[in-house]
Design a protein around this motif. Structure first.
Motif, mmCIF file in Angstrom:
data_model
loop_
_atom_site.group_PDB
_atom_site.id
_atom_site.type_symbol
_atom_site.label_atom_id
_atom_site.label_comp_id
_atom_site.label_asym_id
_atom_site.label_seq_id
_atom_site.Cartn_x
_atom_site.Cartn_y
_atom_site.Cartn_z
ATOM 1 N N GLN A 39 44.007 5.341 76.926
ATOM 2 C CA GLN A 39 44.227 5.585 75.496
ATOM 3 C C GLN A 39 43.506 4.555 74.622
ATOM 4 O O GLN A 39 43.401 4.737 73.411
ATOM 5 C CB GLN A 39 45.721 5.578 75.176
ATOM 6 N N ASP A 40 43.022 3.496 75.239
ATOM 7 C CA ASP A 40 42.286 2.453 74.510
ATOM 8 C C ASP A 40 40.801 2.629 74.822
ATOM 9 O O ASP A 40 40.250 2.000 75.720
ATOM 10 C CB ASP A 40 42.784 1.074 74.947
ATOM 11 N N LEU A 41 40.147 3.507 74.069
ATOM 12 C CA LEU A 41 38.781 3.897 74.411
ATOM 13 C C LEU A 41 37.779 2.751 74.294
ATOM 14 O O LEU A 41 36.902 2.621 75.162
ATOM 15 C CB LEU A 41 38.352 5.093 73.557
ATOM 16 N N HIS A 44 45.348 21.064 78.460
ATOM 17 C CA HIS A 44 44.623 19.803 78.263
ATOM 18 C C HIS A 44 43.595 19.569 79.368
ATOM 19 O O HIS A 44 42.507 19.033 79.112
ATOM 20 C CB HIS A 44 45.615 18.639 78.183
ATOM 21 N N LYS A 45 43.911 19.962 80.590
ATOM 22 C CA LYS A 45 42.919 19.844 81.661
ATOM 23 C C LYS A 45 41.724 20.752 81.384
ATOM 24 O O LYS A 45 40.572 20.387 81.652
ATOM 25 C CB LYS A 45 43.561 20.179 83.013
ATOM 26 N N LEU A 46 41.978 21.923 80.847
ATOM 27 C CA LEU A 46 40.885 22.832 80.497
ATOM 28 C C LEU A 46 40.031 22.234 79.381
ATOM 29 O O LEU A 46 38.797 22.290 79.435
ATOM 30 C CB LEU A 46 41.442 24.189 80.071
ATOM 31 N N SER A 48 49.644 13.114 76.306
ATOM 32 C CA SER A 48 48.893 13.927 77.262
ATOM 33 C C SER A 48 47.475 14.186 76.766
ATOM 34 O O SER A 48 46.506 14.065 77.526
ATOM 35 C CB SER A 48 49.624 15.258 77.493
ATOM 36 N N TYR A 49 47.330 14.519 75.501
ATOM 37 C CA TYR A 49 46.001 14.798 74.947
ATOM 38 C C TYR A 49 45.122 13.544 74.975
ATOM 39 O O TYR A 49 43.954 13.589 75.366
ATOM 40 C CB TYR A 49 46.122 15.322 73.518
ATOM 41 N N ASN A 50 45.717 12.418 74.579
ATOM 42 C CA ASN A 50 44.935 11.177 74.532
ATOM 43 C C ASN A 50 44.403 10.795 75.914
ATOM 44 O O ASN A 50 43.232 10.400 76.060
ATOM 45 C CB ASN A 50 45.801 10.028 73.999
ATOM 46 N N ILE A 51 45.259 10.893 76.924
ATOM 47 C CA ILE A 51 44.868 10.472 78.277
ATOM 48 C C ILE A 51 44.047 11.544 78.983
ATOM 49 O O ILE A 51 42.958 11.280 79.499
ATOM 50 C CB ILE A 51 46.121 10.111 79.098
ATOM 51 N N ASN A 52 44.575 12.752 78.986
ATOM 52 C CA ASN A 52 43.960 13.807 79.802
ATOM 53 C C ASN A 52 42.695 14.389 79.195
ATOM 54 O O ASN A 52 41.823 14.865 79.929
ATOM 55 C CB ASN A 52 44.972 14.926 80.063
ATOM 56 N N VAL A 53 42.574 14.339 77.861
ATOM 57 C CA VAL A 53 41.386 14.910 77.210
ATOM 58 C C VAL A 53 40.450 13.813 76.704
ATOM 59 O O VAL A 53 39.312 13.688 77.163
ATOM 60 C CB VAL A 53 41.776 15.858 76.059
ATOM 61 N N ALA A 92 28.702 5.437 90.529
ATOM 62 C CA ALA A 92 29.314 6.767 90.492
ATOM 63 C C ALA A 92 30.775 6.592 90.090
ATOM 64 O O ALA A 92 31.370 5.524 90.302
ATOM 65 C CB ALA A 92 29.218 7.461 91.841
ATOM 66 N N ILE A 93 31.349 7.651 89.515
ATOM 67 C CA ILE A 93 32.761 7.627 89.106
ATOM 68 C C ILE A 93 33.460 8.879 89.623
ATOM 69 O O ILE A 93 32.946 9.996 89.488
ATOM 70 C CB ILE A 93 32.910 7.555 87.578
ATOM 71 N N ILE A 94 34.642 8.688 90.232
ATOM 72 C CA ILE A 94 35.551 9.801 90.504
ATOM 73 C C ILE A 94 36.782 9.577 89.640
ATOM 74 O O ILE A 94 37.506 8.593 89.815
ATOM 75 C CB ILE A 94 35.927 9.899 91.994
ATOM 76 N N HIS A 95 36.974 10.473 88.694
ATOM 77 C CA HIS A 95 38.007 10.299 87.670
ATOM 78 C C HIS A 95 39.262 11.087 88.044
ATOM 79 O O HIS A 95 39.316 12.303 87.886
ATOM 80 C CB HIS A 95 37.448 10.745 86.318
ATOM 81 N N LEU A 96 40.269 10.359 88.536
ATOM 82 C CA LEU A 96 41.547 10.955 88.931
ATOM 83 C C LEU A 96 42.667 10.664 87.944
ATOM 84 O O LEU A 96 43.633 11.422 87.869
ATOM 85 C CB LEU A 96 41.994 10.410 90.303
ATOM 86 N N ALA A 97 42.574 9.570 87.218
ATOM 87 C CA ALA A 97 43.684 9.116 86.379
ATOM 88 C C ALA A 97 44.069 10.187 85.365
ATOM 89 O O ALA A 97 43.216 10.764 84.693
ATOM 90 C CB ALA A 97 43.297 7.827 85.658
ATOM 91 N N ALA A 98 45.368 10.439 85.278
ATOM 92 C CA ALA A 98 45.848 11.481 84.368
ATOM 93 C C ALA A 98 47.356 11.382 84.232
ATOM 94 O O ALA A 98 48.030 10.776 85.077
ATOM 95 C CB ALA A 98 45.481 12.867 84.910
#
Length: 292
Positions: A50-52, A139-141, A86-91, A66-72
């Motif tokens: 959430q802290d971009l 949000h995942k979409l 949810s929007y801040n983190i997942n999107v 490389a990055i594999i982004h799992l955090a959600a």
């Protein structure tokens, strides 16, 4: 010297497994939100999606290859009642990672979910139109679309229901199931909710495959369509537990904040053609005996 792989959400159930599977091939940096899970040989750093500005600074400092982004936020009921978080983190957090990968032109893998579908028209292929019924799926979409807009080379991996060993800070649905069994409690499981489950180890191997071979969408489901009830029966067989403790129930019998699709069977033929080869659920459970 090994290249650097950044795994976001490394302390989570899937991230913890992925770090161990990937370690022979990569120098791994893993992020965590609140509690790190010690993995020998993995450098861990705290990251707040959430802290971009802080996230961008962290990525610039690590300079991953490389990055594999799992955090959600991955609990649908929680997301349904905490929409902004949810929007801040997942999107927004996911899109910021895609922005960085686009700038430095490195491989990027994102774990999405079968919950981008509504469960009414399976089996779902990569080309099937998504239609989420929960805020988490929505949000995942949005993250899928936002990441691909920013970086079309992103591998969007839609994940099924997953099970496996618990990390020091997280676990899969398997652990509560087994605990209820061992405490002699009745286990009420849906007979009318279908998924295509895989173990976390299988999922991790699929993600590493996607890192090498996929741009765009890929489904990493298993090869068997099982209800929660059928999964419970297999689990009882493998772990020598009493089937009498399992009772059938319907989705409508359990009120929840987030709506649940009925059948999220995915067609993973594309991944199978690339070398993704999930074992049977029974075989995967047998591998876990003595570990859970």
């Amino acid at each position: 010297m090994k290249q650097k792989l950044l795994v976001t959400g490394a302390s989570g159930f899937l991230g913890w497994t992925l770090c161990q599977v990937a370690q022979p091939y990569w120098q791994i940096y893993g992020t965590y939100a609140t509690h790190g899970a010690k993995i020998p040989g993995v450098s861990q750093v705290k990251a707040d999606l959430q802290d971009l500005p802080s996230l961008r600074h962290l990525l610039t400092e690590i300079k991953p290859d490389a990055i594999i982004h799992l955090a959600a936020l991955s609990r649908p009921n929680y997301c349904q009642t905490h929409p902004q978080e949810s929007y801040n983190i997942n999107v927004l957090g996911s899109c910021a990672i895609a922005d960085y990968c686009a700038t430095v032109k490195i491989p990027c893998v994102f774990t999405s979910t079968d919950l981008v579908f509504d469960g009414t028209n399976p089996p779902y292929r990569e080309t099937s139109p998504p239609s989420p019924v929960s805020l988490y799926g929505e949000h995942k979409l949005l993250a899928e679309e936002g990441m691909l807009q920013r970086y079309p080379q992103t591998a969007i991996c839609r994940m099924p229901l997953m099970f496996g060993e618990a990390s020091p800070t997280s676990y899969s649905f398997l652990q509560p199931f087994l605990q209820q069994f061992r405490e002699g409690q009745a286990l009420r499981l849906f007979y009318d909710e279908y998924r295509m489950p895989v173990s976390a180890t299988t999922a991790a191997r699929g993600l590493l495959l996607a890192l090498e071979k996929v741009q765009g969408y890929v489904h990493l489901g298993g090869k068997e369509r099982l209800s929660r009830y059928e999964f419970g029966e297999l689990m009882a067989e493998v772990f020598h537990l009493s089937r009498e403790q399992i009772t059938r129930c319907s989705q409508k019998d359990v009120p929840m904040a987030a709506p649940r699709p009925a059948d999220l069977s995915m067609d993973s033929s594309l991944a199978f053609g690339l070398g993704y080869n999930p074992p049977s659920v029974k075989a995967a459970l047998m591998e876990l005996r003595g570990k859970v």
